[in-house]
Design a protein around this motif. Structure first.
Motif, PDB file in Angstrom:
ATOM      1  N   ARG A 159       0.841  -1.185   0.000  1.00 47.59           N
ATOM      2  CA  ARG A 159       0.000   0.000   0.000  1.00 47.59           C
ATOM      3  C   ARG A 159       0.883   1.243   0.000  1.00 47.59           C
ATOM      4  N   GLU A 160       0.564   2.186  -0.875  1.00 48.10           N
ATOM      5  CA  GLU A 160       1.324   3.424  -1.002  1.00 48.10           C
ATOM      6  C   GLU A 160       0.415   4.591  -0.618  1.00 48.10           C
ATOM      7  N   ILE A 161       0.867   5.371   0.354  1.00 50.94           N
ATOM      8  CA  ILE A 161       0.144   6.575   0.751  1.00 50.94           C
ATOM      9  C   ILE A 161       1.080   7.745   0.494  1.00 50.94           C
ATOM     10  N   GLU A 162       0.576   8.755  -0.201  1.00 54.17           N
ATOM     11  CA  GLU A 162       1.453   9.868  -0.571  1.00 54.17           C
ATOM     12  C   GLU A 162       0.769  11.206  -0.368  1.00 54.17           C
ATOM     13  N   VAL A 163       1.604  12.235  -0.295  1.00 57.84           N
ATOM     14  CA  VAL A 163       1.158  13.624  -0.213  1.00 57.84           C
ATOM     15  C   VAL A 163       1.942  14.400  -1.255  1.00 57.84           C
TER      16      VAL A 163
ATOM     17  N   PHE B 129      14.370   9.175   2.302  1.00 53.98           N
ATOM     18  CA  PHE B 129      14.515  10.060   3.447  1.00 53.98           C
ATOM     19  C   PHE B 129      13.833   9.371   4.612  1.00 53.98           C
ATOM     20  N   GLY B 130      14.622   8.830   5.513  1.00 59.25           N
ATOM     21  CA  GLY B 130      14.044   8.038   6.590  1.00 59.25           C
ATOM     22  C   GLY B 130      13.304   6.855   5.986  1.00 59.25           C
ATOM     23  N   GLY B 131      12.079   6.629   6.385  1.00 61.72           N
ATOM     24  CA  GLY B 131      11.272   5.546   5.839  1.00 61.72           C
ATOM     25  C   GLY B 131      10.412   5.962   4.669  1.00 61.72           C
ATOM     26  N   TYR B 132      10.749   7.081   4.040  1.00 59.11           N
ATOM     27  CA  TYR B 132       9.946   7.637   2.966  1.00 59.11           C
ATOM     28  C   TYR B 132      10.725   7.675   1.653  1.00 59.11           C
ATOM     29  N   GLU B 133       9.979   7.836   0.555  1.00 58.64           N
ATOM     30  CA  GLU B 133      10.589   8.230  -0.705  1.00 58.64           C
ATOM     31  C   GLU B 133      10.117   9.651  -0.970  1.00 58.64           C
ATOM     32  N   ILE B 134      11.070  10.524  -1.276  1.00 59.25           N
ATOM     33  CA  ILE B 134      10.732  11.908  -1.590  1.00 59.25           C
ATOM     34  C   ILE B 134      11.085  12.156  -3.043  1.00 59.25           C
ATOM     35  N   CYS B 135      10.185  12.850  -3.745  1.00 56.00           N
ATOM     36  CA  CYS B 135      10.389  13.149  -5.165  1.00 56.00           C
ATOM     37  C   CYS B 135      10.203  14.637  -5.386  1.00 56.00           C
ATOM     38  N   LEU B 136      11.098  15.223  -6.137  1.00 54.74           N
ATOM     39  CA  LEU B 136      10.973  16.601  -6.583  1.00 54.74           C
ATOM     40  C   LEU B 136      10.631  16.531  -8.060  1.00 54.74           C
ATOM     41  N   ASP B 137       9.423  16.965  -8.399  1.00 55.97           N
ATOM     42  CA  ASP B 137       8.889  16.785  -9.747  1.00 55.97           C
ATOM     43  C   ASP B 137       8.650  18.117 -10.439  1.00 55.97           C
ATOM     44  N   GLU B 138       9.058  18.188 -11.693  1.00 58.55           N
ATOM     45  CA  GLU B 138       8.695  19.278 -12.591  1.00 58.55           C
ATOM     46  C   GLU B 138       7.803  18.652 -13.648  1.00 58.55           C
ATOM     47  N   VAL B 139       6.494  18.917 -13.549  1.00 59.93           N
ATOM     48  CA  VAL B 139       5.501  18.238 -14.365  1.00 59.93           C
ATOM     49  C   VAL B 139       5.047  19.164 -15.488  1.00 59.93           C
TER      50      VAL B 139
ATOM     51  N   GLU C 280       6.719  15.457  -3.608  1.00 60.25           N
ATOM     52  CA  GLU C 280       5.873  14.308  -3.280  1.00 60.25           C
ATOM     53  C   GLU C 280       6.587  13.481  -2.227  1.00 60.25           C
ATOM     54  N   LEU C 281       5.874  13.123  -1.189  1.00 59.48           N
ATOM     55  CA  LEU C 281       6.422  12.266  -0.143  1.00 59.48           C
ATOM     56  C   LEU C 281       5.507  11.070  -0.027  1.00 59.48           C
ATOM     57  N   GLU C 282       6.102   9.872  -0.081  1.00 59.23           N
ATOM     58  CA  GLU C 282       5.270   8.670  -0.010  1.00 59.23           C
ATOM     59  C   GLU C 282       5.843   7.675   0.984  1.00 59.23           C
ATOM     60  N   LYS C 283       4.934   6.900   1.508  1.00 57.58           N
ATOM     61  CA  LYS C 283       5.296   5.854   2.461  1.00 57.58           C
ATOM     62  C   LYS C 283       4.621   4.564   2.027  1.00 57.58           C
ATOM     63  N   LEU C 284       5.390   3.486   1.998  1.00 55.00           N
ATOM     64  CA  LEU C 284       4.838   2.167   1.736  1.00 55.00           C
ATOM     65  C   LEU C 284       4.452   1.558   3.076  1.00 55.00           C
ATOM     66  N   THR C 285       3.231   1.072   3.161  1.00 59.93           N
ATOM     67  CA  THR C 285       2.713   0.554   4.424  1.00 59.93           C
ATOM     68  C   THR C 285       2.072  -0.814   4.207  1.00 59.93           C
ATOM     69  N   ASP C 286       1.663  -1.419   5.302  1.00 62.24           N
ATOM     70  CA  ASP C 286       0.881  -2.649   5.172  1.00 62.24           C
ATOM     71  C   ASP C 286      -0.568  -2.259   4.891  1.00 62.24           C
ATOM     72  N   ASP C 287      -1.369  -3.230   4.476  1.00 65.27           N
ATOM     73  CA  ASP C 287      -2.745  -2.951   4.067  1.00 65.27           C
ATOM     74  C   ASP C 287      -3.611  -2.381   5.182  1.00 65.27           C
ATOM     75  N   GLY C 288      -3.288  -2.663   6.429  1.00 61.63           N
ATOM     76  CA  GLY C 288      -4.116  -2.210   7.536  1.00 61.63           C
ATOM     77  C   GLY C 288      -3.774  -0.833   8.077  1.00 61.63           C
ATOM     78  N   ALA C 289      -2.873  -0.110   7.428  1.00 59.63           N
ATOM     79  CA  ALA C 289      -2.445   1.206   7.929  1.00 59.63           C
ATOM     80  C   ALA C 289      -3.612   2.191   7.985  1.00 59.63           C
ATOM     81  N   ASP C 290      -3.545   3.102   8.937  1.00 58.99           N
ATOM     82  CA  ASP C 290      -4.528   4.171   9.072  1.00 58.99           C
ATOM     83  C   ASP C 290      -4.100   5.304   8.129  1.00 58.99           C
ATOM     84  N   ALA C 291      -4.812   5.449   7.010  1.00 56.96           N
ATOM     85  CA  ALA C 291      -4.413   6.411   5.980  1.00 56.96           C
ATOM     86  C   ALA C 291      -4.383   7.844   6.506  1.00 56.96           C
TER      87      ALA C 291
END
Length: 186
Positions: free
Chosen positions: A2-6, A118-128, A136-147
């Motif tokens: 599961r991927e949760i991102e901001v 960065f720590g337990g995250y993946e950080i992306c700097l995007d020029e779209v 963009e900062l994302e965290k991979l979690t298990d399916d039961g994570a509290d989004a």
């Protein structure tokens, strides 16, 4: 997985890069990415009326001859999904296969991305292309994570880089481009 991102819109990617460097985090070289996002049987429901269970299919090309195929199944919101990715040797063959089973290319997203761990995250700097700059900062979690809890954790981390949650973008790049009226993907 599961991927949760901001995503946070910014006008100062350089400032974020300097903050990362000050914390000992080195970004990758720029990566050109060209994504084509497919819709099942031409449905447009995933853009603007997305709901839990919706599927997103994507072929990503980024240098070389191969690519990455991604299937995302939406969870609680657009930037929370179960994600399955695999490398593909022939993106054109997969494109033809998707067309044969009724998928329709709907949106193209072109960007230049720099990324790092960065720590337990993946950080992306995007020029779209057509949209501007984002962090963009994302965290991979298990399916039961509290989004909601993970999303708040991500927002607080980004605020530590001087970014504001007021600049948060809750839609994916594909949804933003689709909403602009898009040239049809090929």
């Amino acid at each position: 997985m599961r991927e949760i991102e901001v995503k946070i819109r910014t006008k100062d990617l350089g400032g974020v890069e300097r903050e990362l460097a000050a914390r000992g985090c080195a970004l990758s070289a720029p990566i050109r990415q060209h994504d084509v996002i497919y819709s099942l049987k031409g449905s447009v429901a995933q853009w603007g009326q997305s709901k839990e269970g919706d599927l997103i299919l994507r072929i990503r090309r980024q240098g070389g001859d191969g690519g990455i195929f991604t299937l995302k199944q939406q969870r609680t919101h657009e930037l929370d999904s179960t994600e399955i990715e695999t490398e593909i040797g022939d993106p054109d063959a997969l494109h033809r296969a998707l067309l044969l089973i009724g998928c329709v290319p709907m949106v193209e997203v072109k960007k230049i991305r720099r990324k790092a761990k960065f720590g337990g995250y993946e950080i992306c700097l995007d020029e779209v292309e057509r949209l501007g700059a984002f962090v963009e900062l994302e965290k991979l979690t298990d399916d039961g994570a509290d989004a909601a809890k993970v999303t708040e954790e991500l927002l607080k981390t980004l605020e530590g880089f001087g970014l504001s949650r007021e600049d948060r973008e809750t839609r994916g790049y594909d949804t933003q481009i689709y909403g602009m009226g898009r040239p049809k993907a090929e």
